[in-house]
Write a protein that holds these residues in place. Sequence first.
Motif, PDB file in Angstrom:
ATOM      1  N   GLY A   1      -9.261   4.847  16.895  1.00 57.95           N
ATOM      2  CA  GLY A   1      -8.746   4.568  18.231  1.00 57.95           C
ATOM      3  C   GLY A   1      -7.244   4.358  18.167  1.00 57.95           C
ATOM      4  O   GLY A   1      -6.576   4.740  17.195  1.00 57.95           O
ATOM      5  N   ASP A   2      -6.686   3.750  19.221  1.00 54.18           N
ATOM      6  CA  ASP A   2      -5.232   3.571  19.287  1.00 54.18           C
ATOM      7  C   ASP A   2      -4.731   2.335  18.547  1.00 54.18           C
ATOM      8  O   ASP A   2      -3.570   2.271  18.168  1.00 54.18           O
ATOM      9  CB  ASP A   2      -4.781   3.500  20.746  1.00 54.18           C
ATOM     10  CG  ASP A   2      -3.267   3.406  20.867  1.00 54.18           C
ATOM     11  OD1 ASP A   2      -2.565   4.171  20.161  1.00 54.18           O
ATOM     12  OD2 ASP A   2      -2.775   2.551  21.633  1.00 54.18           O
ATOM     13  N   ARG A   3      -5.580   1.340  18.307  1.00 51.17           N
ATOM     14  CA  ARG A   3      -5.086   0.075  17.752  1.00 51.17           C
ATOM     15  C   ARG A   3      -5.641  -0.313  16.384  1.00 51.17           C
ATOM     16  O   ARG A   3      -5.348  -1.388  15.886  1.00 51.17           O
ATOM     17  CB  ARG A   3      -5.351  -1.059  18.742  1.00 51.17           C
ATOM     18  CG  ARG A   3      -4.596  -0.859  20.047  1.00 51.17           C
ATOM     19  CD  ARG A   3      -4.622  -2.110  20.867  1.00 51.17           C
ATOM     20  NE  ARG A   3      -4.079  -1.887  22.175  1.00 51.17           N
ATOM     21  CZ  ARG A   3      -2.793  -2.052  22.500  1.00 51.17           C
ATOM     22  NH1 ARG A   3      -1.945  -2.437  21.583  1.00 51.17           N
ATOM     23  NH2 ARG A   3      -2.391  -1.843  23.724  1.00 51.17           N
ATOM     24  N   PHE A   4      -6.431   0.551  15.761  1.00 50.20           N
ATOM     25  CA  PHE A   4      -7.000   0.208  14.460  1.00 50.20           C
ATOM     26  C   PHE A   4      -6.855   1.351  13.469  1.00 50.20           C
ATOM     27  O   PHE A   4      -6.846   2.518  13.849  1.00 50.20           O
ATOM     28  CB  PHE A   4      -8.493  -0.152  14.598  1.00 50.20           C
ATOM     29  CG  PHE A   4      -8.736  -1.457  15.290  1.00 50.20           C
ATOM     30  CD1 PHE A   4      -8.760  -2.641  14.577  1.00 50.20           C
ATOM     31  CD2 PHE A   4      -8.927  -1.495  16.655  1.00 50.20           C
ATOM     32  CE1 PHE A   4      -8.980  -3.850  15.212  1.00 50.20           C
ATOM     33  CE2 PHE A   4      -9.149  -2.697  17.310  1.00 50.20           C
ATOM     34  CZ  PHE A   4      -9.172  -3.881  16.581  1.00 50.20           C
ATOM     35  N   ASP A   5      -6.731   1.001  12.195  1.00 51.58           N
ATOM     36  CA  ASP A   5      -6.740   1.941  11.074  1.00 51.58           C
ATOM     37  C   ASP A   5      -7.758   1.451  10.058  1.00 51.58           C
ATOM     38  O   ASP A   5      -7.910   0.243   9.855  1.00 51.58           O
ATOM     39  CB  ASP A   5      -5.390   1.979  10.329  1.00 51.58           C
ATOM     40  CG  ASP A   5      -4.308   2.745  11.050  1.00 51.58           C
ATOM     41  OD1 ASP A   5      -4.639   3.559  11.925  1.00 51.58           O
ATOM     42  OD2 ASP A   5      -3.121   2.527  10.728  1.00 51.58           O
ATOM     43  N   ALA A   6      -8.423   2.376   9.398  1.00 50.62           N
ATOM     44  CA  ALA A   6      -9.240   2.064   8.228  1.00 50.62           C
ATOM     45  C   ALA A   6      -8.542   2.713   7.045  1.00 50.62           C
ATOM     46  O   ALA A   6      -8.007   3.818   7.156  1.00 50.62           O
ATOM     47  CB  ALA A   6     -10.652   2.610   8.387  1.00 50.62           C
ATOM     48  N   GLY A   7      -8.515   2.024   5.920  1.00 50.48           N
ATOM     49  CA  GLY A   7      -7.780   2.557   4.787  1.00 50.48           C
ATOM     50  C   GLY A   7      -8.455   2.346   3.456  1.00 50.48           C
ATOM     51  O   GLY A   7      -9.226   1.405   3.271  1.00 50.48           O
ATOM     52  N   LEU A   8      -8.161   3.257   2.539  1.00 47.96           N
ATOM     53  CA  LEU A   8      -8.534   3.128   1.134  1.00 47.96           C
ATOM     54  C   LEU A   8      -7.252   3.223   0.327  1.00 47.96           C
ATOM     55  O   LEU A   8      -6.378   4.036   0.634  1.00 47.96           O
ATOM     56  CB  LEU A   8      -9.492   4.239   0.699  1.00 47.96           C
ATOM     57  CG  LEU A   8     -10.868   4.248   1.343  1.00 47.96           C
ATOM     58  CD1 LEU A   8     -11.649   5.482   0.889  1.00 47.96           C
ATOM     59  CD2 LEU A   8     -11.630   2.978   1.002  1.00 47.96           C
ATOM     60  N   GLY A   9      -7.137   2.404  -0.709  1.00 48.24           N
ATOM     61  CA  GLY A   9      -5.918   2.405  -1.509  1.00 48.24           C
ATOM     62  C   GLY A   9      -6.202   2.237  -2.985  1.00 48.24           C
ATOM     63  O   GLY A   9      -7.206   1.641  -3.387  1.00 48.24           O
ATOM     64  N   LEU A  10      -5.308   2.776  -3.778  1.00 49.41           N
ATOM     65  CA  LEU A  10      -5.362   2.655  -5.231  1.00 49.41           C
ATOM     66  C   LEU A  10      -3.968   2.275  -5.697  1.00 49.41           C
ATOM     67  O   LEU A  10      -2.982   2.873  -5.264  1.00 49.41           O
ATOM     68  CB  LEU A  10      -5.799   3.988  -5.858  1.00 49.41           C
ATOM     69  CG  LEU A  10      -5.958   4.016  -7.365  1.00 49.41           C
ATOM     70  CD1 LEU A  10      -7.100   3.109  -7.801  1.00 49.41           C
ATOM     71  CD2 LEU A  10      -6.224   5.442  -7.828  1.00 49.41           C
ATOM     72  N   GLY A  11      -3.866   1.275  -6.557  1.00 45.18           N
ATOM     73  CA  GLY A  11      -2.564   0.806  -7.005  1.00 45.18           C
ATOM     74  C   GLY A  11      -2.530   0.567  -8.498  1.00 45.18           C
ATOM     75  O   GLY A  11      -3.513   0.779  -9.210  1.00 45.18           O
ATOM     76  N   LEU A  12      -1.367   0.096  -8.961  1.00 43.70           N
ATOM     77  CA  LEU A  12      -1.181  -0.248 -10.369  1.00 43.70           C
ATOM     78  C   LEU A  12      -0.164  -1.368 -10.463  1.00 43.70           C
ATOM     79  O   LEU A  12       0.900  -1.307  -9.853  1.00 43.70           O
ATOM     80  CB  LEU A  12      -0.688   0.958 -11.168  1.00 43.70           C
ATOM     81  CG  LEU A  12      -0.300   0.674 -12.620  1.00 43.70           C
ATOM     82  CD1 LEU A  12      -1.528   0.277 -13.428  1.00 43.70           C
ATOM     83  CD2 LEU A  12       0.375   1.875 -13.233  1.00 43.70           C
ATOM     84  N   TYR A  13      -0.517  -2.400 -11.211  1.00 44.49           N
ATOM     85  CA  TYR A  13       0.394  -3.495 -11.532  1.00 44.49           C
ATOM     86  C   TYR A  13       0.342  -3.683 -13.033  1.00 44.49           C
ATOM     87  O   TYR A  13      -0.735  -3.735 -13.627  1.00 44.49           O
ATOM     88  CB  TYR A  13      -0.043  -4.797 -10.847  1.00 44.49           C
ATOM     89  CG  TYR A  13       0.696  -6.006 -11.343  1.00 44.49           C
ATOM     90  CD1 TYR A  13       1.917  -6.360 -10.797  1.00 44.49           C
ATOM     91  CD2 TYR A  13       0.194  -6.778 -12.377  1.00 44.49           C
ATOM     92  CE1 TYR A  13       2.612  -7.459 -11.272  1.00 44.49           C
ATOM     93  CE2 TYR A  13       0.871  -7.878 -12.858  1.00 44.49           C
ATOM     94  CZ  TYR A  13       2.079  -8.224 -12.301  1.00 44.49           C
ATOM     95  OH  TYR A  13       2.771  -9.297 -12.771  1.00 44.49           O
ATOM     96  N   SER A  14       1.515  -3.774 -13.663  1.00 43.15           N
ATOM     97  CA  SER A  14       1.570  -4.025 -15.098  1.00 43.15           C
ATOM     98  C   SER A  14       2.835  -4.813 -15.407  1.00 43.15           C
ATOM     99  O   SER A  14       3.916  -4.456 -14.940  1.00 43.15           O
ATOM    100  CB  SER A  14       1.575  -2.697 -15.860  1.00 43.15           C
ATOM    101  OG  SER A  14       1.588  -2.939 -17.243  1.00 43.15           O
TER     102      SER A  14
END
Length: 160
Positions: free
Chosen positions: A6-19
Motif C-alpha cells: 500500500g502507500d504507507r507500509f513496506d515489508a523488507g528482507l535484509g542481509l548484513g555483515l558486522y566484523s
Amino acid sequence: WLVALGDRFDAGLGLGLYSKTVTSVYAGFVNANGLEIEQDLKLRIVPFTATVRFLPLGHNGPIQPYIGVGVGAFRWRYSETGEFVDFNDDSVFRDSFVGSGSAAGPVVLGGVRFPIGGSAVGGEIRYQSAEGNLPSDQGFSGTTIDLGGFSYLLTFNIRF
C-alpha cells in the motif's frame, strides 16, 4: 529488499555483515620481559532480518521518514587469540578460543529516505537484541555473548 504494501507500509528482507577486532591487554599483569599480555578479540555477525516499516507521509513525498520492527536471525563467530594468564600458577601461554552459533531476536529501526528519480538515498538507525551461547569447553570467562546494539546505516534504494 523492500516491497511496498500500500502507500504507507513496506515489508523488507535484509542481509548484513558486522566484523570488528579489538586488541586487549591484562590490567595489572605483564610478561616476565615487561611487555603487555595481548589478545585480539574478534566478533563477526551476519544478520538476516525480516522487517515491516510504517511511512507516515507515504511513498510519494519528497521526504519519506519511517519506523519499523522485525525479527533477525544472527549467525555469529567470536574468537579470542593471543596470550593468556593461567591464574593457577601465573604462567603466560599462547592459545586461541572460538565460539560460534546462531541466535534470534527483535529488530527496531527508524530512518528517512529522499527519493531522487527512480532511486533514493537516506539514513537509518537500527537496534537489534540477541544473545549467543559460548561453548563451555573453551574456557571463556562467561557463558553468553551480547549480539545486540545499534547500527547506523547509509542507505541506497533502487526501484525495479
